[in-house]
Design a protein around this motif. Structure first.
Motif, mmCIF file in Angstrom:
data_model
loop_
_atom_site.group_PDB
_atom_site.id
_atom_site.type_symbol
_atom_site.label_atom_id
_atom_site.label_comp_id
_atom_site.label_asym_id
_atom_site.label_seq_id
_atom_site.Cartn_x
_atom_site.Cartn_y
_atom_site.Cartn_z
ATOM 1 N N ALA A 1 0.841 -1.201 0.000
ATOM 2 C CA ALA A 1 0.000 0.000 0.000
ATOM 3 C C ALA A 1 0.873 1.248 0.000
ATOM 4 C CB ALA A 1 -0.940 -0.008 1.195
ATOM 5 N N ASP A 2 1.905 1.261 0.833
ATOM 6 C CA ASP A 2 2.804 2.416 0.902
ATOM 7 C C ASP A 2 3.526 2.641 -0.418
ATOM 8 O OD1 ASP A 2 2.044 2.794 3.521
ATOM 9 O OD2 ASP A 2 3.902 1.999 4.386
ATOM 10 N N ALA A 3 3.827 1.555 -1.132
ATOM 11 C CA ALA A 3 4.525 1.657 -2.414
ATOM 12 C C ALA A 3 3.577 2.063 -3.542
ATOM 13 C CB ALA A 3 5.196 0.331 -2.753
ATOM 14 N N GLY A 4 2.265 1.946 -3.307
ATOM 15 C CA GLY A 4 1.297 2.291 -4.346
ATOM 16 C C GLY A 4 1.264 1.277 -5.475
ATOM 17 N N ASP A 5 1.630 0.037 -5.181
ATOM 18 C CA ASP A 5 1.707 -1.023 -6.189
ATOM 19 C C ASP A 5 0.403 -1.814 -6.196
ATOM 20 O OD1 ASP A 5 2.240 -3.331 -7.700
ATOM 21 O OD2 ASP A 5 4.324 -3.416 -7.035
ATOM 22 N N GLU A 6 -0.463 -1.480 -7.165
ATOM 23 C CA GLU A 6 -1.780 -2.125 -7.239
ATOM 24 C C GLU A 6 -1.695 -3.639 -7.376
ATOM 25 O OE1 GLU A 6 -5.463 -0.665 -9.510
ATOM 26 O OE2 GLU A 6 -3.861 0.697 -10.132
ATOM 27 N N THR B 1 -9.592 -6.157 9.796
ATOM 28 C CA THR B 1 -9.446 -4.702 9.714
ATOM 29 C C THR B 1 -8.277 -4.336 8.805
ATOM 30 O OG1 THR B 1 -10.342 -4.476 11.937
ATOM 31 C CG2 THR B 1 -9.126 -2.605 11.068
ATOM 32 N N THR B 2 -7.188 -5.063 8.924
ATOM 33 C CA THR B 2 -6.011 -4.813 8.081
ATOM 34 C C THR B 2 -6.328 -5.107 6.626
ATOM 35 O OG1 THR B 2 -4.565 -5.397 9.923
ATOM 36 C CG2 THR B 2 -3.580 -5.417 7.729
ATOM 37 N N VAL B 3 -7.026 -6.206 6.372
ATOM 38 C CA VAL B 3 -7.405 -6.561 5.005
ATOM 39 C C VAL B 3 -8.350 -5.509 4.436
ATOM 40 C CG1 VAL B 3 -8.605 -8.256 3.567
ATOM 41 C CG2 VAL B 3 -7.005 -9.029 5.325
ATOM 42 N N ALA B 4 -9.322 -5.076 5.222
ATOM 43 C CA ALA B 4 -10.267 -4.056 4.761
ATOM 44 C C ALA B 4 -9.555 -2.749 4.429
ATOM 45 C CB ALA B 4 -11.354 -3.827 5.810
ATOM 46 N N ALA B 5 -8.590 -2.362 5.254
ATOM 47 C CA ALA B 5 -7.819 -1.141 4.978
ATOM 48 C C ALA B 5 -7.027 -1.295 3.683
ATOM 49 C CB ALA B 5 -6.893 -0.830 6.142
ATOM 50 N N GLY B 6 -6.468 -2.463 3.468
ATOM 51 C CA GLY B 6 -5.731 -2.726 2.232
ATOM 52 C C GLY B 6 -6.643 -2.681 1.018
ATOM 53 N N GLN B 7 -7.842 -3.237 1.159
ATOM 54 C CA GLN B 7 -8.801 -3.206 0.052
ATOM 55 C C GLN B 7 -9.233 -1.772 -0.253
ATOM 56 O OE1 GLN B 7 -11.525 -6.015 1.877
ATOM 57 N NE2 GLN B 7 -11.092 -7.513 0.277
ATOM 58 N N ALA B 8 -9.431 -0.973 0.779
ATOM 59 C CA ALA B 8 -9.802 0.432 0.575
ATOM 60 C C ALA B 8 -8.679 1.169 -0.152
ATOM 61 C CB ALA B 8 -10.112 1.098 1.912
ATOM 62 N N HIS B 9 -7.449 0.886 0.235
ATOM 63 C CA HIS B 9 -6.312 1.525 -0.426
ATOM 64 C C HIS B 9 -6.234 1.089 -1.887
ATOM 65 C CE1 HIS B 9 -2.657 3.902 -0.158
ATOM 66 N NE2 HIS B 9 -2.143 3.045 -1.018
ATOM 67 N N LEU B 10 -6.508 -0.185 -2.146
ATOM 68 C CA LEU B 10 -6.504 -0.695 -3.515
ATOM 69 C C LEU B 10 -7.555 0.026 -4.358
ATOM 70 C CD1 LEU B 10 -5.296 -2.778 -5.476
ATOM 71 C CD2 LEU B 10 -7.023 -4.401 -4.676
ATOM 72 N N ARG B 11 -8.739 0.255 -3.788
ATOM 73 C CA ARG B 11 -9.783 0.995 -4.512
ATOM 74 C C ARG B 11 -9.342 2.430 -4.803
ATOM 75 N NH1 ARG B 11 -12.952 -2.054 -0.958
ATOM 76 N NH2 ARG B 11 -13.134 -0.323 0.506
ATOM 77 N N ARG B 12 -8.667 3.059 -3.842
ATOM 78 C CA ARG B 12 -8.166 4.423 -4.062
ATOM 79 C C ARG B 12 -7.129 4.446 -5.185
ATOM 80 N NH1 ARG B 12 -8.534 4.537 1.482
ATOM 81 N NH2 ARG B 12 -6.312 4.175 1.822
ATOM 82 N N LEU B 13 -6.243 3.456 -5.203
ATOM 83 C CA LEU B 13 -5.233 3.390 -6.263
ATOM 84 C C LEU B 13 -5.893 3.226 -7.630
ATOM 85 C CD1 LEU B 13 -2.511 1.117 -4.613
ATOM 86 C CD2 LEU B 13 -2.342 3.573 -5.085
ATOM 87 N N ALA B 14 -6.919 2.380 -7.709
ATOM 88 C CA ALA B 14 -7.637 2.174 -8.969
ATOM 89 C C ALA B 14 -8.351 3.453 -9.396
ATOM 90 C CB ALA B 14 -8.631 1.020 -8.829
ATOM 91 N N ALA B 15 -8.934 4.153 -8.439
ATOM 92 C CA ALA B 15 -9.620 5.404 -8.754
ATOM 93 C C ALA B 15 -8.620 6.447 -9.254
ATOM 94 C CB ALA B 15 -10.364 5.920 -7.528
#
Length: 101
Positions: A51-56, A74-88
């Motif tokens: 997530a920190d690297a921004g690597d989708e 909670t950690t998985v959900a945060a990672g999924q949210a970050h993945l959605r932000r990267l895609a957006a």
């Protein structure tokens, strides 16, 4: 950050303790809970790193592995949210490029 370093130190310490336990002949069955804890901790660290690297792609792969090993929801959900932000963000950049051309 300090919390990340502490987490990595915990992972290293647990891994080392498991190796010592194995050399002392502790049964694999007795070590299963600690092995599972280690796997979840490693998965959480990998999620944060990707997530920190921004690597989708890496984040997507790490999330799949994390779900398989029972990582903290909670950690998985945060990672999924970050993945959605990267895609957006990727979609926004593509739209801006299209408009600019």
């Amino acid at each position: 950050t300090q919390a990340v370093q502490a987490g990595l130190q915990d992972i290293v310490a647990l891994d080392a303790a498991l190796e010592v336990a194995k050399t002392l002949g502790i049964s694999a069955k007795a070590l299963e809970p600690a092995e599972a804890t280690l796997a979840r901790a490693v998965a959480a660290a990998c999620i944060r790193e990707a997530a920190d690297a921004g690597d989708e792609q890496a984040l997507s792969q790490v999330l799949a592995a994390a779900r398989e090993c029972g990582a903290d929801a909670t950690t998985v959900a945060a990672g999924q949210a970050h993945l959605r932000r990267l895609a957006a963000q990727r979609g926004l950049v593509a739209a801006q490029d299209l408009v600019a051309s």
